[in-house]
Scaffold this motif. Sequence first.
Motif, PDB file in Angstrom:
ATOM      1  N   GLU A  27       0.832  -1.207   0.000  1.00  0.00           N
ATOM      2  CA  GLU A  27       0.000   0.000   0.000  1.00  0.00           C
ATOM      3  C   GLU A  27       0.864   1.253   0.000  1.00  0.00           C
ATOM      4  OE1 GLU A  27      -3.254   0.173   2.748  1.00  0.00           O
ATOM      5  OE2 GLU A  27      -3.594  -1.977   2.567  1.00  0.00           O
ATOM      6  N   GLU A  28       2.026   1.174   0.634  1.00  0.00           N
ATOM      7  CA  GLU A  28       2.959   2.293   0.676  1.00  0.00           C
ATOM      8  C   GLU A  28       4.370   1.782   0.481  1.00  0.00           C
ATOM      9  OE1 GLU A  28       2.807   4.892   4.046  1.00  0.00           O
ATOM     10  OE2 GLU A  28       0.632   4.844   4.128  1.00  0.00           O
ATOM     11  N   LEU A  29       5.239   2.655  -0.031  1.00  0.00           N
ATOM     12  CA  LEU A  29       6.657   2.341  -0.212  1.00  0.00           C
ATOM     13  C   LEU A  29       7.481   3.487   0.374  1.00  0.00           C
ATOM     14  CD1 LEU A  29       6.594   1.540  -4.039  1.00  0.00           C
ATOM     15  CD2 LEU A  29       6.627  -0.135  -2.216  1.00  0.00           C
ATOM     16  N   TYR A  32       6.148   6.758  -0.260  1.00  0.00           N
ATOM     17  CA  TYR A  32       5.368   6.793  -1.500  1.00  0.00           C
ATOM     18  C   TYR A  32       3.991   6.214  -1.230  1.00  0.00           C
ATOM     19  CZ  TYR A  32       9.733   7.417  -4.146  1.00  0.00           C
ATOM     20  OH  TYR A  32      10.910   7.875  -4.654  1.00  0.00           O
ATOM     21  N   LYS A  33       2.978   6.803  -1.854  1.00  0.00           N
ATOM     22  CA  LYS A  33       1.616   6.291  -1.753  1.00  0.00           C
ATOM     23  C   LYS A  33       1.086   6.001  -3.160  1.00  0.00           C
ATOM     24  CE  LYS A  33       0.266   8.715   2.482  1.00  0.00           C
ATOM     25  NZ  LYS A  33       0.764   7.708   3.350  1.00  0.00           N
ATOM     26  N   VAL A  34       0.153   5.056  -3.252  1.00  0.00           N
ATOM     27  CA  VAL A  34      -0.455   4.742  -4.547  1.00  0.00           C
ATOM     28  C   VAL A  34      -1.135   5.996  -5.081  1.00  0.00           C
ATOM     29  CG1 VAL A  34      -2.227   3.386  -5.734  1.00  0.00           C
ATOM     30  CG2 VAL A  34      -0.787   2.298  -3.996  1.00  0.00           C
ATOM     31  N   TYR A  48       3.116   4.861  -7.848  1.00  0.00           N
ATOM     32  CA  TYR A  48       3.291   5.444  -6.520  1.00  0.00           C
ATOM     33  C   TYR A  48       3.960   6.799  -6.681  1.00  0.00           C
ATOM     34  CZ  TYR A  48       2.743   0.666  -4.729  1.00  0.00           C
ATOM     35  OH  TYR A  48       2.276  -0.582  -4.426  1.00  0.00           O
ATOM     36  N   SER A  49       3.630   7.739  -5.801  1.00  0.00           N
ATOM     37  CA  SER A  49       4.260   9.052  -5.841  1.00  0.00           C
ATOM     38  C   SER A  49       4.608   9.511  -4.433  1.00  0.00           C
ATOM     39  CB  SER A  49       3.311  10.071  -6.491  1.00  0.00           C
ATOM     40  OG  SER A  49       3.896  11.351  -6.477  1.00  0.00           O
ATOM     41  N   ASP A  50       5.718  10.242  -4.321  1.00  0.00           N
ATOM     42  CA  ASP A  50       6.061  10.889  -3.054  1.00  0.00           C
ATOM     43  C   ASP A  50       6.032  12.403  -3.218  1.00  0.00           C
ATOM     44  OD1 ASP A  50       8.377  11.555  -4.444  1.00  0.00           O
ATOM     45  OD2 ASP A  50       9.744  10.701  -2.963  1.00  0.00           O
ATOM     46  N   GLY A  51       5.481  12.874  -4.337  1.00  0.00           N
ATOM     47  CA  GLY A  51       5.393  14.300  -4.618  1.00  0.00           C
ATOM     48  C   GLY A  51       6.501  14.789  -5.532  1.00  0.00           C
TER      49      GLY A  51
END
Length: 128
Positions: A27-29, A32-34, A48-51
């Motif tokens: 679900e998270e890395l 990073y979130k989906v 996934y993005s962390d911005g």
Amino acid sequence: QIPNPWQEYKTVSEAAKATGISFRVPEELEGYKVSYVQAMKGIVEVRYSDGSNEICIRKGNGTDDISGDYNVYKNVSEKEIGGNTVTLKGSGDGIKSASWTDGNYSYSIYSENELTAKLVESIIAEIR
């Protein structure tokens, strides 16, 4: 104009149901979130993005490379991870692309920015 073969889904389970491809991803890395889930015939993709960076993970039917990454990299190597031979690619100290097959399905990870080997290996360990 060719119609876009990709269809967006709200969840990974919806995309898996639509394609018949069972796909388990974290679900998270590490921050990073989906951010996006899409699928087309034979392939499911989760982004996934962390911005500031995006990581794309794919699973597809068969054993062909499904990464969609046609860049040429300075560093290309193979490493045994989780019982599979994974091709790792990058141009610096990290990894931008990883691809492998388990004999039935193909998998790939692609990142806009290079990732650490530790993060890539932890992602691979969680994908089913």
